[in-house]
Motif scaffolding. Structure first.
Motif, PDB file in Angstrom:
ATOM      1  N   ASP A 167       0.914  -1.216   0.004  1.00 29.27           N
ATOM      2  CA  ASP A 167       0.138   0.175  -0.269  1.00 29.27           C
ATOM      3  C   ASP A 167       0.939   1.047   0.010  1.00 29.27           C
ATOM      4  N   VAL A 168       2.026   1.143  -0.508  1.00 28.88           N
ATOM      5  CA  VAL A 168       2.993   2.256  -0.560  1.00 28.88           C
ATOM      6  C   VAL A 168       3.398   2.355  -1.773  1.00 28.88           C
ATOM      7  N   ASN A 169       3.636   3.775  -2.407  1.00 29.94           N
ATOM      8  CA  ASN A 169       3.881   4.327  -3.736  1.00 29.94           C
ATOM      9  C   ASN A 169       5.163   4.939  -3.452  1.00 29.94           C
ATOM     10  N   VAL A 170       6.117   4.895  -4.343  1.00 32.15           N
ATOM     11  CA  VAL A 170       7.604   5.705  -4.036  1.00 32.15           C
ATOM     12  C   VAL A 170       7.925   6.478  -5.296  1.00 32.15           C
ATOM     13  N   PHE A 171       8.765   7.497  -5.016  1.00 31.06           N
ATOM     14  CA  PHE A 171       9.643   8.216  -5.940  1.00 31.06           C
ATOM     15  C   PHE A 171      10.924   7.712  -5.515  1.00 31.06           C
ATOM     16  N   GLY A 172      11.850   7.116  -6.560  1.00 27.68           N
ATOM     17  CA  GLY A 172      13.224   6.631  -6.163  1.00 27.68           C
ATOM     18  C   GLY A 172      13.069   5.203  -6.557  1.00 27.68           C
ATOM     19  N   GLU A 173      14.154   4.610  -6.349  1.00 27.35           N
ATOM     20  CA  GLU A 173      14.371   3.316  -6.666  1.00 27.35           C
ATOM     21  C   GLU A 173      14.808   2.473  -5.425  1.00 27.35           C
ATOM     22  N   PRO A 174      13.918   1.755  -5.144  1.00 25.34           N
ATOM     23  CA  PRO A 174      14.185   1.060  -3.806  1.00 25.34           C
ATOM     24  C   PRO A 174      15.052  -0.347  -4.141  1.00 25.34           C
ATOM     25  N   PHE A 175      15.977  -0.419  -3.242  1.00 22.68           N
ATOM     26  CA  PHE A 175      17.008  -1.479  -3.436  1.00 22.68           C
ATOM     27  C   PHE A 175      16.468  -2.818  -3.525  1.00 22.68           C
ATOM     28  N   SER A 176      15.432  -2.965  -2.611  1.00 22.81           N
ATOM     29  CA  SER A 176      14.549  -4.232  -2.611  1.00 22.81           C
ATOM     30  C   SER A 176      13.810  -4.595  -3.555  1.00 22.81           C
ATOM     31  N   MET A 177      13.546  -3.768  -4.605  1.00 21.48           N
ATOM     32  CA  MET A 177      12.805  -4.133  -5.984  1.00 21.48           C
ATOM     33  C   MET A 177      13.828  -4.379  -7.219  1.00 21.48           C
ATOM     34  N   ALA A 178      15.337  -3.753  -6.733  1.00 18.27           N
ATOM     35  CA  ALA A 178      16.199  -3.651  -8.048  1.00 18.27           C
ATOM     36  C   ALA A 178      16.464  -5.124  -8.698  1.00 18.27           C
ATOM     37  N   ASN A 179      16.279  -6.223  -7.962  1.00 15.77           N
ATOM     38  CA  ASN A 179      16.662  -7.421  -8.462  1.00 15.77           C
ATOM     39  C   ASN A 179      15.416  -8.133  -9.157  1.00 15.77           C
ATOM     40  N   LYS A 180      14.540  -7.557  -9.544  1.00 14.60           N
ATOM     41  CA  LYS A 180      13.326  -8.144 -10.185  1.00 14.60           C
ATOM     42  C   LYS A 180      13.578  -8.312 -11.594  1.00 14.60           C
ATOM     43  N   SER A 181      14.777  -7.421 -12.250  1.00 13.69           N
ATOM     44  CA  SER A 181      14.961  -7.824 -13.530  1.00 13.69           C
ATOM     45  C   SER A 181      16.414  -7.048 -13.820  1.00 13.69           C
ATOM     46  N   ASP A 182      16.813  -7.528 -15.139  1.00 10.17           N
ATOM     47  CA  ASP A 182      18.231  -6.961 -15.289  1.00 10.17           C
ATOM     48  C   ASP A 182      18.182  -5.383 -15.409  1.00 10.17           C
ATOM     49  N   GLU A 183      16.848  -5.082 -16.080  1.00  6.59           N
ATOM     50  CA  GLU A 183      16.773  -3.540 -16.199  1.00  6.59           C
ATOM     51  C   GLU A 183      16.582  -2.798 -14.895  1.00  6.59           C
ATOM     52  N   SER A 184      15.916  -3.131 -13.923  1.00  3.52           N
ATOM     53  CA  SER A 184      15.664  -2.590 -12.925  1.00  3.52           C
ATOM     54  C   SER A 184      16.872  -2.658 -11.955  1.00  3.52           C
TER      55      SER A 184
END
Length: 320
Positions: free
Chosen positions: A107-124
């Motif tokens: 239920d949280v939206n972000v501006f910025g890149e969370p490191f916890s989501m970075a490994n979802k893909s090579d692009e991220s």
């Protein structure tokens, strides 16, 4: 820029070990034996102060206190300027980590890149490191002509702490030093009893190292949106194993929006301690401590968030 190799798995090593059949078999009797066992409080509490000090930081890092609450850390002018600029930006959902499914919406939206989501893909993964500095610059510009709350905090802690503070690095590459969190009215999905109690790091606390977080509240909603913290005593492996059922099913797996499990496991925790928040306040906590946001309406609720890596004898690393 050179980006470090992307990890093969988003699941931490301890998580992969615990998922192996042999470990499940070995720990199953302890899981059954500790089901329904309540957790005692370690007696720690909140320190509310208008002046941060090295002594307070040391007490927090060694788990003698539960949190540091800094009222009016930011002026009303800074809060208004940053909030106005933030709400003009495109936001993305912060997918939270889950041991079973790896990622799920929150239920949280972000501006910025969370490191916890970075490994979802090579692009991220590449985007996170390539945008780290530009994200920091953008957050700084959102506060202009005032000083960014992140810069204020980093300078303050660097001066107070003997080992200083620096932007954290991952395998030599600088990480993003912070991001923005935006939450909208959630009284329809979260109740005062279920909440979203969770931890962001190991609940086994150590006085030599740990993951902490800085939260600066730029805009609080009209009703609710305050913070609950719990202080269970889990500082030894004996205590962790002694409460293995809760540790495994509540702390090591994400039950953030599972009302049934939230109600069941919160009854096993000590009573929560509430921090009444106002726009401009800052709070520093150990992310291994269970915590939750009280349901709110009249939002949005806008805050700045960064993690702090503490290791005895080393500079504090800030990242998001």
């Amino acid at each position: 820029m050179k980006v470090p190799p992307r990890p093969a798995s988003t699941i931490p090593l301890i998580g992969r070990i615990l998922r192996t059949p042999i470990m499940k078999c070995l720990l199953w009797p302890m899981e059954q034996l500790t089901a329904g066992k309540t957790m005692p409080s370690d007696g720690s509490g909140i320190v509310k102060t208008d002046r941060l000090s090295s002594e307070l930081l040391r007490d927090l890092f060694t788990n003698r206190i539960l949190a540091i609450h800094l009222p009016a850390f930011c002026t009303a002018e800074v809060c208004e300027r940053m909030t106005t600029n933030i709400l003009k930006e495109k936001l993305e959902n912060w997918n939270i980590y889950d041991l079973k499914t790896e990622f799920k919406p929150s239920d949280v939206n972000v501006f910025g890149e969370p490191f916890s989501m970075a490994n979802k893909s090579d692009e991220s993964w590449h985007r996170y490191f390539q945008n780290a500095i530009s994200t920091s610059e953008k957050l700084r510009s959102m506060a202009a002509p005032y000083v960014s709350p992140y810069d204020k905090f980093r300078i303050m802690v660097d001066e107070l702490w003997d080992d200083g503070m620096t932007v954290a690095r991952y395998k030599g590459c600088k990480m993003s030093p912070g991001l923005v969190r935006v939450m909208y009215d959630n009284t329809e999905t979260v109740t005062e009893t279920s909440l979203g109690c969770h931890v962001d790091s190991s609940p086994l606390l150590s006085s030599n190292s740990g993951q902490f977080s800085l939260n600066v509240y730029l805009k609080q909603p009209e009703i609710g949106g305050h913070l609950y913290l719990w202080n269970p005593q889990i500082t030894t492996m004996h205590e962790a194993i002694g409460h293995w059922h809760s540790v495994k099913h509540f702390f090591l797996e994400s039950n953030y929006q599972n009302e049934e499990l939230q109600l069941r496991f919160q009854k096993l925790l000590p009573p929560p301690i509430r921090i009444e928040l106002k726009s401009g306040d800052a709070v520093i906590i150990n992310t291994g401590r269970p915590h939750a946001v009280i349901p709110f309406k009249g939002g949005p609720r806008v805050s700045l968030q960064a993690f702090l890596n503490y290791k005895k004898g080393q500079p504090i690393g800030i990242w998001a």
